[in-house]
Design an enzyme around this catalytic site. Structure first.
Site, PDB file in Angstrom:
ATOM      1  N   SER A  89       0.935  -1.273  -0.015  1.00 21.17           N
ATOM      2  CA  SER A  89      -0.097  -0.143   0.123  1.00 21.17           C
ATOM      3  C   SER A  89       1.023   1.442  -0.228  1.00 21.17           C
ATOM      4  O   SER A  89       2.132   1.245   0.402  1.00 21.17           O
ATOM      5  CB  SER A  89      -0.973   0.099   1.297  1.00 21.17           C
ATOM      6  OG  SER A  89      -0.192  -0.082   2.306  1.00 21.17           O
ATOM      7  N   CYS A  90       0.321   2.356  -0.467  1.00 18.18           N
ATOM      8  CA  CYS A  90       0.752   3.660  -0.327  1.00 18.18           C
ATOM      9  C   CYS A  90       1.048   4.160   1.137  1.00 18.18           C
ATOM     10  O   CYS A  90      -0.022   3.794   2.154  1.00 18.18           O
ATOM     11  CB  CYS A  90       0.016   4.857  -0.725  1.00 18.18           C
ATOM     12  SG  CYS A  90      -0.280   4.638  -2.825  1.00 18.18           S
ATOM     13  N   PRO A  91       2.137   4.726   1.787  1.00 12.51           N
ATOM     14  CA  PRO A  91       3.129   5.211   1.006  1.00 12.51           C
ATOM     15  C   PRO A  91       4.430   4.062   0.868  1.00 12.51           C
ATOM     16  O   PRO A  91       5.557   4.580   0.383  1.00 12.51           O
ATOM     17  CB  PRO A  91       3.635   6.660   1.582  1.00 12.51           C
ATOM     18  CG  PRO A  91       3.360   6.127   3.083  1.00 12.51           C
ATOM     19  CD  PRO A  91       2.161   5.246   3.126  1.00 12.51           C
ATOM     20  N   LEU A  92       3.948   2.815   1.474  1.00 11.64           N
ATOM     21  CA  LEU A  92       5.141   2.012   1.754  1.00 11.64           C
ATOM     22  C   LEU A  92       5.811   1.649   0.240  1.00 11.64           C
ATOM     23  O   LEU A  92       7.033   1.613  -0.032  1.00 11.64           O
ATOM     24  CB  LEU A  92       4.712   0.695   2.202  1.00 11.64           C
ATOM     25  CG  LEU A  92       4.407   1.043   3.767  1.00 11.64           C
ATOM     26  CD1 LEU A  92       3.926  -0.364   4.349  1.00 11.64           C
ATOM     27  CD2 LEU A  92       5.703   1.483   4.546  1.00 11.64           C
ATOM     28  N   ASN A  93       4.956   1.426  -0.738  1.00 14.16           N
ATOM     29  CA  ASN A  93       5.595   1.039  -2.167  1.00 14.16           C
ATOM     30  C   ASN A  93       6.363   2.176  -2.601  1.00 14.16           C
ATOM     31  O   ASN A  93       7.450   1.987  -3.051  1.00 14.16           O
ATOM     32  CB  ASN A  93       4.187   0.813  -3.046  1.00 14.16           C
ATOM     33  CG  ASN A  93       3.096   2.118  -2.885  1.00 14.16           C
ATOM     34  OD1 ASN A  93       3.442   3.158  -2.235  1.00 14.16           O
ATOM     35  ND2 ASN A  93       1.994   1.789  -3.277  1.00 14.16           N
TER      36      ASN A  93
END
Ligand code: SF4
Length: 775
Positions: A713-717
């Protein structure tokens, strides 16, 4: 268009927030992680654990009567029976339990409002002069620009993922009534060669290392506003300090780069944005004056009408229409009063209410014959309207009553000042203009630096006991080209502060001068120093223990429950928090033994591992997963020596965790800290894998690395891509798979904003392939 428009993603944002609340309540996410989600959504924990505040964004302080009514109903149902107006023209609902913040958010969206960006490292509420559109001295109405810019910025993801909060301000005249000259980016309206535009200031702010903004442009047209704001925003996004929140505001970046470099980089970023046709906003129908009103003009209910009119009513530039200030008590209005006022104001159309940075309500577009009707309604409300004007010119933050960082309770002190003024109304009713600003701590939310008379809270010790006190500042002011911070002239106990204020006001009143600035020009600040001397004495606890209690408090003064601030929260703040905790644990672990020691050692390994994984954009729900990820991203890459493998495995191998391993564990913690210290301010890895390998130096420039970030998921990507790119050399290509929805909407844009090039973006079934060339 009177108020801002919610971005189309708002329902998704709400769904994510609702899920985060559920996860938090079920213990599926840690409080720190939840904080990183809720604070940018404008939801802060109050000083009393388990109670929350919802801060609602109101661009330029604009609200319709219907919206005010809805907010009051939501507060009635889910919070305390009070609304609070802030110094950034937002409105807050207090004392809400966390589950109910979701219902409030839903209710807000239904009436076209949101708390998104009410806090955290985001573009905060855009502030505007409260009399924009009605001030006879303004060159033109700046409202369409402010609302248009809010609409544009709310759509942009990077507005909610900045190194720190970002404040934008618009004033309509040289008086700078909205304080553009102390903002991150400030605009002051002007017209040049017949074109609407602004003078632009940048890099100002109050708080740690307060700074008056510097001139960026003497004139830009309104069509350049979006481009300029985004140029500064992108510069901040890319170069701002994400490592140390205490030095993260734009003004620190300005100081670090120096004016020349700042402007050079800003110009480069600005060029990436197109002009926006804000002139077109002026072609929309904007006549909010309501001529046909279904009300019978009334007579004033008492003889106070004339005095009230003199104090609080002004004629607008629109002939026959008036604006009315309703001075609130400490920025508060009861929900019952808010509803009564909102219902009454519905008679006058939509554009009748604005909130001011002085935390008061301003009505507008009221026809002269209805002023008695307004007076009669205001008489039914609990406000300061019966009091002299000076009372509406006092700003105070909430301080230790609710704020986790608060030291003193300015609101209690202000109530005492009101009481003392009302004992001598005649003397103070003809007082000239003076601005008194009070903050509960050095953080400046009460804008003490720009008060003609300013105070900020501190804790002092006398005779072995702590007592609440204030630093005293004199001579602050704001105006285009003339903004000045007040000078500290001494300090005073909280107990004596209201009496000191009254003495200064009396002296000022007796001088008969029109403004406090005139008074200072005539007598100098030495006059105030002299007055202060009479209030300096602090008796011992035995002599008079009331000095050791704050106003409106029956608890002996202490600073034990000051907590970490909530103003900034993001994934990177979570990293910093872990780091702080690790430093504390290192000391504590030496002082304890047995099971307590083992538990703490385990916690130290856990936090060290989690912290490093967060920096790479990973989080895990089980210890097994943590170990696996750590192995993959730190041991296998050589970033952390494999000699610590056994330490990390202790997370699942409890039997082997003994107190004999303390030294090894402490060494591991030190290694983790050193790794963090070596990251640059934008959290790029500047050692380890970032070093180009020998084979890279001679190979072809375009090497394709592939990563599959579906399901991330964002912002991990985005963080993972950032890390991938950090390990590549300029010109290399990286291909990533991303999910549809948020990931494809957000990530390529954020990557491009970092200066990398998106070469290709194509859909494959229900996901996307994106090819990036490293800058
Ligand atoms: S000035 Fe200090 S006490 Fe007041 S609201 Fe800000 S952080 Fe809290």
């Amino acid at each position: 268009m009177l108020t801002y428009t919610l971005p189309y993603t708002i329902y998704e944002d709400l769904a994510k927030y609702e899920k985060a609340v559920d996860d938090f309540l079920k213990g599926r996410i840690e409080p720190e992680k939840f904080k990183g989600i809720r604070v940018p959504f404008g939801i802060y924990e109050q000083r009393k654990s388990g109670t929350y505040m919802v801060r609602i964004r109101l661009s330029g302080g604009i609200i319709t009567p219907k919206q005010l009514y809805v907010i009051a109903e939501l507060a009635d149902k889910y919070g305390s029976e009070k609304l609070h107006v802030t110094t950034r023209q937002d409105i807050q609902i207090h004392d809400v339990v966390i589950e109910n913040t979701v219902y409030i958010s839903k209710g807000l969206i239904e009436c076209g409002l949101s708390s998104k960006g009410g806090g955290g490292n985001t573009v905060r509420n855009i502030v505007m002069s409260v009399d924009a559109g009605i001030n006879p001295l303004e060159p033109y109405d700046i409202t369409p620009v402010v609302v248009g810019l809010t609409n544009d910025l709310l759509k942009e993801d990077d507005s909610f993922n900045l190194p720190r909060k970002f404040k934008i301000t618009f004033s309509n005249t040289y008086e700078d009534s909205a304080c553009a000259t102390i903002s991150d980016v400030g605009f002051i309206a002007r017209i040049k060669e017949g074109k609407k535009g602004f003078k632009v200031y940048v890099g100002g702010g109050l708080g740690r290392k307060s700074r008056i903004a510097e001139l960026l442009y003497d004139f830009i047209t309104i069509n350049e506003v979006y481009q300029v704001v985004n140029g500064v925003k992108l510069l901040f996004y890319k170069y701002g300090n994400r490592k140390n929140r205490h030095s993260a505001r734009l003004r620190f970046l300005y100081n670090k780069l120096g004016r020349e470099e700042f402007i050079k980089l800003f110009e480069r970023e600005k060029e990436k944005f197109e002009l926006k046709d804000y002139e077109a906003l002026y072609k929309e129908e904007r006549n909010f004056l309501n001529d046909i009103i279904n009300l019978k003009p009334e007579e004033p209910i008492d003889e106070g009408f004339g005095e009230w009119k003199r104090n609080y009513v002004k004629e607008q530039k629109q002939k026959g229409f008036y604006t009315i200030e309703i001075p609130l008590k400490n920025g508060d209005i009861s929900t019952e009063d808010a509803k009564k006022l909102a219902k009454f104001l519905e008679n006058f159309g939509e554009d009748v209410i604005r909130f001011s940075i002085n935390q008061n309500i301003h009505l507008r577009n009221i026809k002269g014959e209805y002023l008695p009707n307004v007076y009669n309604i205001i008489k039914q409300l609990d406000t300061n309207s019966d009091n002299p004007r000076i009372i509406s010119d006092i700003i105070a933050c909430k301080g230790a009553d609710t704020c986790q960082l608060g030291i003193c309770k300015p609101r209690g002190a202000v109530s005492k000042i009101y009481e003392l003024i009302s004992e001598n109304i005649e003397l103070f009713s003809a007082l000239g203009r003076i601005q008194i600003n009070i903050s509960g701590c050095p953080n400046s939310c009460g804008k003490h630096l720009i008060g003609n008379l300013g105070f900020f809270g501190k804790a002092k010790r006398n005779d072995g006991y702590l007592y609440p006190a204030y630093n005293v500042l004199v001579g602050g002011k704001v105006e285009d080209g003339g903004t000045k911070f007040g000078e500290k002239i001494g300090e005073i106990s909280a107990k004596k502060m209201p009496y000191f204020v009254i003495e200064v006001l009396k002296d000022f009143a007796e001088s008969g001068l029109a403004s406090f600035q005139d008074y200072l020009n005539k007598f100098g600040e030495s006059r105030i120093r002299e007055i202060l001397k009479d209030f300096e004495y602090v008796p011992s606890f035995e002599e008079d223990n009331s000095f050791y209690y704050d106003w409106n408090s029956d608890e002996l003064f202490n600073v034990n429950d000051i907590g970490p601030g909530e103003c900034s929260a993001s994934m990177f703040d979570l990293v910093e928090l872990y780091l702080e905790q690790l430093v504390k644990y290192k000391k504590k672990v030496k002082e304890i033994n047995g099971k307590d020691k083992l538990d703490l050692l385990n916690e130290m390994i856990f936090k060290s591992v989690k912290m490093l994984l967060l920096l790479k954009g990973y989080d895990a729900e089980s210890n097994e997963q943590l170990i696996k990820l750590f192995d993959e991203h730190y041991f296998k890459t050589g970033l952390v020596s494999t000699k610590y493998e056994n330490i990390v495995r202790l997370l699942i191998d409890n039997q082997s965790l003994t107190t004999e391993r303390e030294d090894e564990i402490l060494e591991f913690v030190d290694t983790v800290k050193r790794f963090y210290d070596e990251l640059d301010e934008s959290l790029n890895i500047v050692t380890g894998i970032d070093e180009p390998k020998e084979k890279d130096k001679v190979s072809e420039p375009e090497i394709k690395v592939f990563k599959d970030y579906r399901g991330v998921s964002c912002p991990l990507n985005f963080v993972r891509i950032k890390v991938d790119l950090a390990g590549m050399k300029s010109g290399d290509l990286l291909e990533v798979y991303l999910d549809d929805g948020d990931p494809i909407d957000n990530v390529p844009r954020s990557v491009a904003m970092e200066g990398h090039e998106i070469i290709e973006q194509k859909r494959i079934d229900n996901y996307w392939s994106v090819v990036i060339r490293k800058k």
